[in-house]
Scaffold this motif. Structure first.
Motif, PDB file in Angstrom:
ATOM      1  N   GLY A   1       0.813  -1.214   0.000  1.00  0.00           N
ATOM      2  CA  GLY A   1       0.000   0.000   0.000  1.00  0.00           C
ATOM      3  C   GLY A   1       0.842   1.258   0.000  1.00  0.00           C
ATOM      4  N   PHE A   2       1.896   1.249   0.799  1.00  0.00           N
ATOM      5  CA  PHE A   2       2.779   2.399   0.888  1.00  0.00           C
ATOM      6  C   PHE A   2       3.495   2.639  -0.443  1.00  0.00           C
ATOM      7  N   VAL A   3       4.015   1.578  -1.032  1.00  0.00           N
ATOM      8  CA  VAL A   3       4.703   1.704  -2.319  1.00  0.00           C
ATOM      9  C   VAL A   3       3.732   2.180  -3.401  1.00  0.00           C
TER      10      VAL A   3
ATOM     11  N   LYS B   1       2.027   6.323  -7.179  1.00  0.00           N
ATOM     12  CA  LYS B   1       0.913   7.168  -7.610  1.00  0.00           C
ATOM     13  C   LYS B   1       1.313   8.638  -7.658  1.00  0.00           C
ATOM     14  N   HIS B   2       2.163   9.040  -6.725  1.00  0.00           N
ATOM     15  CA  HIS B   2       2.581  10.441  -6.651  1.00  0.00           C
ATOM     16  C   HIS B   2       3.938  10.692  -7.324  1.00  0.00           C
ATOM     17  N   ASP B   3       4.406   9.712  -8.111  1.00  0.00           N
ATOM     18  CA  ASP B   3       5.645   9.868  -8.895  1.00  0.00           C
ATOM     19  C   ASP B   3       6.843  10.241  -8.021  1.00  0.00           C
ATOM     20  N   LEU B   4       6.966   9.567  -6.884  1.00  0.00           N
ATOM     21  CA  LEU B   4       8.022   9.896  -5.927  1.00  0.00           C
ATOM     22  C   LEU B   4       9.241   8.978  -6.029  1.00  0.00           C
ATOM     23  N   ILE B   5       9.115   7.866  -6.745  1.00  0.00           N
ATOM     24  CA  ILE B   5      10.225   6.910  -6.850  1.00  0.00           C
ATOM     25  C   ILE B   5      11.101   7.270  -8.050  1.00  0.00           C
TER      26      ILE B   5
ATOM     27  N   GLU C   1      -3.905   0.863  -8.453  1.00  0.00           N
ATOM     28  CA  GLU C   1      -4.646   2.084  -8.110  1.00  0.00           C
ATOM     29  C   GLU C   1      -4.181   3.314  -8.876  1.00  0.00           C
ATOM     30  N   LEU C   2      -3.326   3.127  -9.887  1.00  0.00           N
ATOM     31  CA  LEU C   2      -2.788   4.279 -10.595  1.00  0.00           C
ATOM     32  C   LEU C   2      -3.837   5.029 -11.410  1.00  0.00           C
ATOM     33  N   GLY C   3      -4.730   4.300 -12.076  1.00  0.00           N
ATOM     34  CA  GLY C   3      -5.724   4.956 -12.908  1.00  0.00           C
ATOM     35  C   GLY C   3      -5.160   5.532 -14.190  1.00  0.00           C
TER      36      GLY C   3
END
Length: 205
Positions: free
Chosen positions: A132-134, A139-143, A164-166
């Protein structure tokens, strides 16, 4: 700015855990006995000075490596010591103080918290999970870098980090290295040319 790197084991059919979080499909023992793969994992942790995790996986992670460290004669002792000694940031909305040693809590907006960590001086940041965390980080393009340890197994159903990306999510492959234990490490960078999923996708329109 520091990079946020993801190291995560994944199945051939794209799952990172069973339906209830099961990890019995992972080739963990053989991975730790593969000197070249262990060297690679050591490189990732040695180039980082902070581990990021979601609250749900922290108990199991900390307890496992703490128990390994109790046996200095263990083959995994040196790596386990790094897992225990490296400072950790646990993302949670429910805890008010950390029950784990060498750990601080991040309770604010995930984007603000991660970007604040990236802007601090030091080595890179490394995230191991959970699912869930990953998913939220993706989703927020943080990696900034993806390091997938692909295990040669399919489990048919389970937890995924992309559902859950959509939107379409593209990665640029940098390298793929097979190891004797059967695991293949796939390295990716984010591909900025991602696009939203069409609302009519699959409708035949």
């Amino acid at each position: 700015m520091r990079k946020l790197k993801l190291q995560m084991s994944i199945t051939l059919d794209g799952f990172v855990a069973g339906p209830n979080g099961e990890l019995d499909w992972m080739n963990s023992d053989m991975a730790m006995e593969d000197d070249k793969l262990l060297q690679y994992m050591n490189f990732l942790i040695d180039s980082s000075d902070t581990i990021l995790m979601g609250r749900k996986m922290t108990d199991e992670f900390v307890n496992y490596w703490t128990n390994v460290v109790k046996n200095p004669k263990s083959r995994d002792y040196a790596f386990a010591k790094k897992m225990v000694d490296t400072p950790k940031v646990v993302f949670t909305r429910t805890l008010d103080e950390s029950p784990w040693p060498n750990t601080v809590l991040a309770k604010s907006d995930i984007v603000e918290e991660v970007n604040a960590l990236k802007n601090r001086p030091g080595k890179d940041l490394l995230v191991y999970g959970g699912a869930g965390f990953v998913s939220s980080l993706i989703k927020h393009d943080l990696i900034d870098e993806y390091h997938f340890l692909v295990n040669p197994v399919a489990i048919v159903k389970g937890m995924t980090i992309f559902s859950e990306l959509g939107r379409y999510f593209k990665l640029k492959q940098i390298d793929a290295t097979p190891y004797e234990c059967g695991i293949t490490v796939h390295n990716y960078l984010p591909d900025v040319a991602t696009k939203p999923l069409s609302s009519k996708a699959g409708s035949g329109a």
